[in-house]
Design a protein around this motif. Structure first.
Motif, mmCIF file in Angstrom:
data_model
loop_
_atom_site.group_PDB
_atom_site.id
_atom_site.type_symbol
_atom_site.label_atom_id
_atom_site.label_comp_id
_atom_site.label_asym_id
_atom_site.label_seq_id
_atom_site.Cartn_x
_atom_site.Cartn_y
_atom_site.Cartn_z
ATOM 1 N N ASN A 156 6.458 3.758 11.495
ATOM 2 C CA ASN A 156 7.822 4.289 11.303
ATOM 3 C C ASN A 156 8.084 5.441 12.263
ATOM 4 O OD1 ASN A 156 8.365 2.559 8.994
ATOM 5 N ND2 ASN A 156 6.810 3.811 7.983
ATOM 6 N N TRP A 160 10.614 5.485 15.597
ATOM 7 C CA TRP A 160 11.544 6.620 15.781
ATOM 8 C C TRP A 160 11.353 7.216 17.192
ATOM 9 C CZ3 TRP A 160 10.439 12.073 15.903
ATOM 10 C CH2 TRP A 160 11.534 12.911 15.635
ATOM 11 N N HIS A 180 6.599 8.724 1.869
ATOM 12 C CA HIS A 180 7.913 8.627 2.523
ATOM 13 C C HIS A 180 8.438 7.197 2.575
ATOM 14 C CE1 HIS A 180 6.764 12.682 3.877
ATOM 15 N NE2 HIS A 180 8.063 12.879 4.035
ATOM 16 N N VAL A 202 16.136 13.847 6.930
ATOM 17 C CA VAL A 202 14.946 13.068 6.548
ATOM 18 C C VAL A 202 13.807 13.260 7.538
ATOM 19 C CG1 VAL A 202 16.429 11.277 5.505
ATOM 20 C CG2 VAL A 202 15.466 10.902 7.785
ATOM 21 N N HIS A 203 12.608 12.941 7.056
ATOM 22 C CA HIS A 203 11.406 12.983 7.898
ATOM 23 C C HIS A 203 11.250 11.624 8.582
ATOM 24 C CE1 HIS A 203 7.219 13.619 9.051
ATOM 25 N NE2 HIS A 203 7.372 14.892 8.751
ATOM 26 N N PRO A 204 10.795 11.607 9.851
ATOM 27 C CA PRO A 204 10.651 10.307 10.540
ATOM 28 C C PRO A 204 9.535 9.418 9.999
ATOM 29 C CG PRO A 204 10.001 12.125 11.976
ATOM 30 C CD PRO A 204 10.561 12.745 10.743
ATOM 31 N N CYS A 206 9.877 8.240 7.180
ATOM 32 C CA CYS A 206 10.662 7.323 6.330
ATOM 33 C C CYS A 206 10.853 5.999 7.072
ATOM 34 C CB CYS A 206 12.040 7.919 6.025
ATOM 35 S SG CYS A 206 11.976 9.363 4.960
ATOM 36 N N THR A 211 16.006 6.265 8.008
ATOM 37 C CA THR A 211 16.229 7.251 9.076
ATOM 38 C C THR A 211 17.561 6.973 9.794
ATOM 39 O OG1 THR A 211 13.837 7.321 9.335
ATOM 40 C CG2 THR A 211 15.122 8.333 11.077
ATOM 41 N N ALA A 214 20.527 8.711 8.301
ATOM 42 C CA ALA A 214 20.480 10.171 8.133
ATOM 43 C C ALA A 214 21.365 10.896 9.147
ATOM 44 C CB ALA A 214 19.041 10.649 8.284
ATOM 45 N N SER A 217 17.006 13.716 11.620
ATOM 46 C CA SER A 217 15.619 13.380 11.266
ATOM 47 C C SER A 217 14.697 14.245 12.102
ATOM 48 C CB SER A 217 15.337 11.893 11.495
ATOM 49 O OG SER A 217 15.710 11.504 12.791
ATOM 50 N N THR A 239 12.337 14.233 2.276
ATOM 51 C CA THR A 239 10.905 14.440 2.548
ATOM 52 C C THR A 239 10.285 14.947 1.248
ATOM 53 O OG1 THR A 239 9.275 15.331 4.099
ATOM 54 C CG2 THR A 239 11.022 16.850 3.446
#
Ligand code: 13P
Ligand code: SF4
Length: 310
Positions: A156, A160, A180, A202-204, A206, A211, A214, A217, A239
């Motif tokens: 993921n 990204w 995540h 969001v955190h990458p 995810c 993502t 969002a 990220s 996150t």
């Protein structure tokens, strides 16, 4: 005195006294609880922790986080005593790929540069070329001269990065953060319905479909900085849910909501303020011991990360 005899405030005071007396630097990942933040010398994301680990003047470093973070400190400072606050705190993603498996895969991709997310074991790092963290991955991948990159283990995060560095050919394998990856598109839809004016951060780690929806990220620190700098009033945080609380404390005039109530990393939550107290008084934690071979070969890709990451 035993930890049960103290209140939290007393434990914190004792920790601050003992860490000076025993020359201990406390590093804490941002996912740990706020009472630990308050006694730490540095709190941050994986990249910031690595940089601080290299610079800490103390003889002992206590890592309040998970095992791969403590191993990274040891790789950077082999002369230091490095303690992991909770011996059971591992990162499931870091265990997803063994060195044997990666060696087999590398056979098929001989002309590729192996880029490892820092969430890997020290042993695996010995056969990788460059480490990355979520906050440094895009810059580092751009700075690698080879156009062919084998990115492990988080597909993921890899996807990204690939989107932001289209000039590189990234080969991704299966792997990722179970915490995540539990966040779904229906979580996003429900959160957007409930808070239509909120920014979604969001955190990458995810899933890409999350993502993609969002507003921002980025790494743990990136998410926190984005919210702190924003003039918006409401934020949905995709996150680990500790970040919702930390942001709410830091920014009382803004409102923070979890994207999913289940985004909890139980490994990161293992360490308590009592554990930190036991560690600084020499009665707890686990000392990280790595072989000379792992220390010398595992360090190279961390050094490459710090060099290419700026
Ligand atoms: P950060 O580098 O963003 O802190 O990520 C580490 C991690 O394990 C997130 O799950
Ligand atoms: Fe590992 Fe995910 Fe926990 Fe981070 S949140 S430590 S990647 S399991």
């Amino acid at each position: 005195m035993e930890r049960d005899m103290y209140t939290t405030r007393e434990l914190q005071d004792e920790i601050i006294r003992l860490k000076k007396e025993n020359d201990v630097c406390i590093l804490a990942h941002a996912y740990v609880s706020h009472d630990i933040w308050e006694v730490a010398d540095y709190v941050g994301d994986s990249y910031g922790l690595s940089r601080q680990a290299r610079e800490a003047p103390q003889k002992t470093v206590l890592m309040c986080g998970v095992r791969f973070m403590a191993e990274t400190v040891k790789l950077l400072s082999k002369e230091k005593r490095v303690l992991l606050s909770s011996p059971d705190a591992g990162c499931p993603m870091a265990e997803q790929m063994s060195a044997e498996e990666l060696s087999r895969v590398k056979e098929q991709y001989r002309d590729y540069t192996v880029v490892a997310y820092i969430n890997t074991t020290a042993e695996l790092k010995t056969i990788c070329d460059v480490c990355v963290t979520s906050s440094s991955a895009v810059t580092i991948v751009k700075n690698i001269s080879n156009p062919n990159i084998l990115f492990i283990p988080d597909c993921n995060l890899g996807r990204w990065v690939a989107e932001q560095v289209p000039e590189k050919n990234l080969k991704l394998l299966y792997g990722g953060c179970p915490v995540h990856m539990g966040i779904s598109v229906s979580d996003v839809e429900a959160a957007r319905r409930a808070r239509p004016d909120a920014l979604l951060l969001v955190h990458p780690e995810c899933l890409p479909e999350v993502t993609a929806l969002a507003d921002y990220s980025g790494s743990t620190t990136g998410i926190m900085d984005c919210a702190k700098k924003s003039s918006k009033k409401e934020f949905i945080i995709g996150t680990e849910n500790s970040i919702v609380q930390h942001l709410q404390l830091a920014c009382p005039d803004q409102r923070f909501y979890p994207l999913s109530k289940d985004c909890i990393c139980h490994n990161m939550r293992l360490t308590t303020i009592g554990d930190v107290y036991d560690c600084v008084r020499g009665a707890g934690g686990e000392e990280i011991v790595l072989s000379d071979d792992v220390l010398s070969r595992g360090r190279r890709c961390i050094d490459a990360m710090l060099e290419l990451g700026g």
